[in-house]
Design an enzyme around this catalytic site. Structure first.
Site, PDB file in Angstrom:
ATOM      1  N   GLY A 130       9.393  -4.300  -8.382  1.00  0.00           N
ATOM      2  CA  GLY A 130      10.224  -3.168  -8.772  1.00  0.00           C
ATOM      3  C   GLY A 130      11.701  -3.443  -8.530  1.00  0.00           C
ATOM      4  N   GLU A 131      12.535  -2.879  -9.407  1.00  0.00           N
ATOM      5  CA  GLU A 131      13.992  -3.070  -9.259  1.00  0.00           C
ATOM      6  C   GLU A 131      14.584  -2.195  -8.161  1.00  0.00           C
ATOM      7  OE1 GLU A 131      15.772  -2.553 -13.105  1.00  0.00           O
ATOM      8  OE2 GLU A 131      15.380  -4.635 -13.651  1.00  0.00           O
TER       9      GLU A 131
ATOM     10  N   GLN B  18      15.610  -8.034  -3.333  1.00  0.00           N
ATOM     11  CA  GLN B  18      14.332  -8.738  -3.128  1.00  0.00           C
ATOM     12  C   GLN B  18      13.906  -9.464  -4.408  1.00  0.00           C
ATOM     13  OE1 GLN B  18      10.661  -7.178  -1.037  1.00  0.00           O
ATOM     14  NE2 GLN B  18      10.111  -6.544  -3.086  1.00  0.00           N
TER      15      GLN B  18
ATOM     16  N   HIS C 213       2.286   4.907  -4.877  1.00  0.00           N
ATOM     17  CA  HIS C 213       2.757   6.114  -5.552  1.00  0.00           C
ATOM     18  C   HIS C 213       2.886   5.793  -7.042  1.00  0.00           C
ATOM     19  CE1 HIS C 213       6.507   3.940  -5.492  1.00  0.00           C
ATOM     20  NE2 HIS C 213       6.501   3.917  -4.172  1.00  0.00           N
TER      21      HIS C 213
ATOM     22  N   ASP D 123      13.983  -2.577  -5.183  1.00  0.00           N
ATOM     23  CA  ASP D 123      14.353  -3.644  -4.253  1.00  0.00           C
ATOM     24  C   ASP D 123      14.972  -4.772  -5.082  1.00  0.00           C
ATOM     25  OD1 ASP D 123      13.159  -2.582  -1.703  1.00  0.00           O
ATOM     26  OD2 ASP D 123      11.415  -2.534  -3.000  1.00  0.00           O
TER      27      ASP D 123
ATOM     28  N   GLY E 263       0.822  -1.210   0.000  1.00  0.00           N
ATOM     29  CA  GLY E 263       0.000   0.000   0.000  1.00  0.00           C
ATOM     30  C   GLY E 263       0.851   1.253   0.000  1.00  0.00           C
TER      31      GLY E 263
ATOM     32  N   GLY F 132       5.281   5.060  -8.858  1.00  0.00           N
ATOM     33  CA  GLY F 132       6.122   3.904  -9.164  1.00  0.00           C
ATOM     34  C   GLY F 132       5.282   2.629  -9.182  1.00  0.00           C
ATOM     35  N   HIS F 133       4.431   2.473  -8.145  1.00  0.00           N
ATOM     36  CA  HIS F 133       3.544   1.296  -8.122  1.00  0.00           C
ATOM     37  C   HIS F 133       2.621   1.314  -9.347  1.00  0.00           C
ATOM     38  CE1 HIS F 133       4.123   1.621  -3.595  1.00  0.00           C
ATOM     39  NE2 HIS F 133       4.428   0.358  -3.818  1.00  0.00           N
TER      40      HIS F 133
HETATM   41  O1  PAF Z   1       8.253  -4.716  -1.974  1.00  0.00           O
HETATM   42  C1  PAF Z   1       7.269  -4.747  -1.200  1.00  0.00           C
HETATM   43  O2  PAF Z   1       6.441  -3.847  -1.169  1.00  0.00           O
HETATM   44  C2  PAF Z   1       7.113  -5.927  -0.270  1.00  0.00           C
HETATM   45  O3  PAF Z   1       8.337  -6.399   0.158  1.00  0.00           O
HETATM   46  C3  PAF Z   1       6.254  -7.062  -0.864  1.00  0.00           C
HETATM   47  C4  PAF Z   1       6.928  -7.674  -2.082  1.00  0.00           C
HETATM   48  C5  PAF Z   1       4.888  -6.534  -1.239  1.00  0.00           C
HETATM   49  C6  PAF Z   1       6.089  -8.177   0.168  1.00  0.00           C
HETATM   50  O4  PAF Z   1       5.445  -7.731   1.311  1.00  0.00           O
END
Ligand code: PAF
Length: 280
Positions: free
Chosen positions: A147-148, A153, A33, A150, A30, A35-36
């Protein structure tokens, strides 16, 4: 746009949908912004149905203060998603996801989680692996978008998918930046005016690293970054690392066959900002 809060309700809805339609999934916490929204837009262009989840995952926060202060803007998030023509939003409660106990599973990410964010945020990636795997099992998407910003991740999720043979394709999405270069992040809204003013220095310094990288050795580039932040009293460098993009191992010397990124974490007061750039 349909909004579901329970696993049963979203699964029931998805079960009556045409299985030939490709399902794109964008997991978020949530506080959305632009970017999302750019990621949702990409997913929308590449799939028949797009699902966004909004869930602030407690098990990935190594710092309870950070969790408690994480911005919650659900009403606004839903409005933004509606404008982006998102089809389905999944907004489960903590209890719905962690019915037994609010705990992470243990993952073996082949060491990808031992450096950088993993070193400074203990248990963070087990928390991320736990929630992403649970969401994949609930939603069973064909494609999932991350997204890159992270980047670590993203690579860890790719590893988890590979190791668990999960039938989903992971798509990395370019970092979306403010006009002054600051990588968009939900945490940016917590910056004071002074911190916000100084924060573009992060990307500016990474761009200097990109310029120096072909000519100089790795230590030289990292030292340049360290020096920049030593003389700034608003931003405190936590780490600068140059790492191989596949193994994420910090590089000591350059190998022409490998690809590298520079990764950075900086504190502005208690707000932690991360960014990274491609060095090749
Ligand atoms: O990048 C994020 O917003 C979080 O780490 C994710 C991938 C939604 C997991 O909670």
């Amino acid at each position: 746009m349909k909004v579901f809060k329970t696993i049963d309700s979203i699964q029931n809805y998805l079960s009556i949908n045409d299985k030939n339609k490709s399902l794109g999934f964008v997991p978020t916490m949530g506080a959305l912004h632009k970017g999302h929204l750019s990621i949702v837009n990409k997913a929308k262009n590449e799939n028949s149905i797009v699902i966004v989840s909004i869930f602030i995952n407690p098990t990935q926060f190594n710092n309870t203060d950070d969790l408690n202060k994480y911005p919650i803007t659900l009403e606004n998030d839903l409005k933004m998603l509606e404008t982006e023509h998102c089809d389905i939003v999944f907004v489960p409660s903590v209890n719905e996801i962690y019915s037994k106990s609010i705990k992470s599973d243990d993952f073996d990410f082949d060491g990808l989680d031992k450096v950088m964010e993993g070193e400074f945020r203990e248990g963070h990636f087990d928390g991320v692996g736990t929630i992403v795997k649970k969401l994949f099992e609930i939603i069973q998407p064909d494609y999932a978008y991350f997204g890159e910003k992270d980047f670590q991740q993203l690579q860890i999720i790719r590893k988890m998918v590979e190791k668990n043979n999960l039938p989903v394709k992971i798509i990395g999405c370019e970092i979306y930046r403010e006009d002054d270069g600051l990588a968009m992040s939900s945490r940016n809204t917590r910056l004071s005016a002074k911190q916000r003013n100084e924060a573009p220095l992060i990307y500016k310094t990474l761009l200097k690293a990109v310029k120096l990288f072909p000519e100089k050795d790795i230590d030289f580039v990292k030292n340049m970054v360290k020096k920049v932040f030593e003389t700034n009293d608003t931003l405190v460098l936590e780490y600068i690392e140059i790492a191989d993009i596949e193994t994420l191992n910090p590089a000591l010397i350059k190998n022409k066959d490998n690809k590298y990124r520079a990764f950075i974490a900086v504190f502005a007061g208690e707000i932690r900002l991360i960014d990274n750039v491609d060095l090749n």
